[in-house]
Design a protein around this motif. Structure first.
Motif, short mmCIF file in Angstrom:
data_model
loop_
_atom_site.label_atom_id
_atom_site.label_comp_id
_atom_site.label_asym_id
_atom_site.label_seq_id
_atom_site.Cartn_x
_atom_site.Cartn_y
_atom_site.Cartn_z
N THR A 18 -0.63 -7.31 -15.25
CA THR A 18 -0.04 -6.00 -15.49
C THR A 18 0.79 -5.58 -14.28
O THR A 18 0.32 -5.66 -13.14
N TYR A 20 1.48 -3.32 -12.13
CA TYR A 20 1.14 -2.04 -11.51
C TYR A 20 2.08 -1.69 -10.37
O TYR A 20 2.42 -0.52 -10.17
N TRP A 23 5.21 -0.35 -11.84
CA TRP A 23 4.93 0.97 -12.42
C TRP A 23 4.81 2.02 -11.33
O TRP A 23 5.29 3.15 -11.49
N TYR A 24 4.19 1.65 -10.21
CA TYR A 24 4.07 2.61 -9.11
C TYR A 24 5.44 2.94 -8.53
O TYR A 24 5.72 4.12 -8.23
N LYS A 51 -6.56 1.25 -10.59
CA LYS A 51 -5.47 0.42 -10.06
C LYS A 51 -4.28 1.26 -9.60
O LYS A 51 -3.75 1.06 -8.50
N MET A 52 -3.83 2.19 -10.43
CA MET A 52 -2.73 3.07 -10.05
C MET A 52 -3.22 4.14 -9.09
O MET A 52 -2.51 4.54 -8.16
N ARG A 55 -3.11 3.12 -5.51
CA ARG A 55 -1.73 3.04 -5.03
C ARG A 55 -1.20 4.42 -4.70
O ARG A 55 -0.50 4.62 -3.69
N CYS A 107 -0.18 3.15 -18.73
CA CYS A 107 -0.86 2.13 -19.54
C CYS A 107 -1.32 2.70 -20.88
O CYS A 107 -2.45 2.47 -21.32
#
Length: 244
Positions: A18, A20, A23-24, A51-52, A55, A107
């Motif tokens: 994924t 991440y 996405w961040y 996970k996010m 970050r 997500c």
């Protein structure tokens, strides 16, 4: 069969592809464009295993992370002391002690809200807890993805310590996608235990989501293709909604 119980233990293993980090970076771009303070207060909805969340915290934000799965939150809490406040809550029943500079959800968490009234409640509560200039950014799977990519397809993956079989059943009339997930997780004896979970998500049209955001009090709404960060085409699979 409840969602994210047995799956929580192997979620990160199977989600290792994924994006991440990307996405961040996308979240950071949106926050910068909409003037979110660099060390501002952030609400994350559907944080999962964090996970996010981690970050965001590493980026200097003051993060409150909400999820409805006790199992997922336990993993998130045990992943490191980042000064993050983790809260067990249904996002449609959100309660916070104060306001935040921004809210984010990634997500396709919002697709788990199967009724428009649930979405409206979640949007309204986010609006309630946003500061006057706050921004709400979230992603959702598109209707195209459910109808053309997931549809009635079966996905499977075999890892050293765990395997899964993921069956999709999409109801075109109700626009509900049922994920039947069979997990095989290696135990201490070297054999495998089987677990089953059912997940349900709903496909929403863009106009429906924008209409609900307006009903919740958001006046400025932008929709982007999460892959290109540009105008979504008919085959876009994941959409960003940015509302203020």
């Amino acid at each position: 069969m409840e969602s994210y119980t047995s799956f929580a233990a192997v979620y990160d293993e199977f989600m290792d592809q994924t994006p991440y980090d990307q996405w961040y970076r996308n979240v950071q771009k949106i926050f910068k464009k909409y003037g979110v303070p660099e060390q501002g207060s952030i609400l994350e909805l559907g944080c999962g295993t964090g996970k996010m969340t981690r970050r965001l915290a590493a980026g200097g934000y003051d993060v409150t992370a909400v999820d409805a799965s006790q199992e997922m939150l336990e993993i998130a809490k045990n992943s490191g002391d980042d000064g993050i406040l983790y809260v067990l809550q249904d996002m449609a029943e959100l309660e916070l002690p104060g306001r935040v500079d921004a809210a984010v959800s990634i997500c396709d968490c919002m697709n788990y809200l199967l009724e428009e009234e649930q979405l409206l409640s979640a949007f309204s509560r986010v609006k309630k807890y946003l500061k006057p200039q706050g921004v709400f950014m979230f992603d959702m799977n598109s209707r195209y993805k459910y109808e053309q990519i997931l549809a009635q397809n079966i996905f499977a993956e075999d890892r050293e310590d765990a395997s899964f079989i993921w069956n999709n059943f999409y109801d075109e009339e109700e626009r509900i996608n049922e994920y039947q997930l069979s997990l095989f997780i290696r135990n201490r004896q070297g054999t495998y235990d089987k677990f089953e979970e059912a997940h349900f998500q709903k496909a929403y049209d863009r106009v429906e989501i924008c209409g609900l955001l307006r009903r919740a009090g958001f006046s400025q709404i932008c929709v982007l293709d999460a892959e290109t960060m540009g105008e979504p085409g008919e085959t876009a699979q994941r959409l960003y909604y940015i509302a203020g």
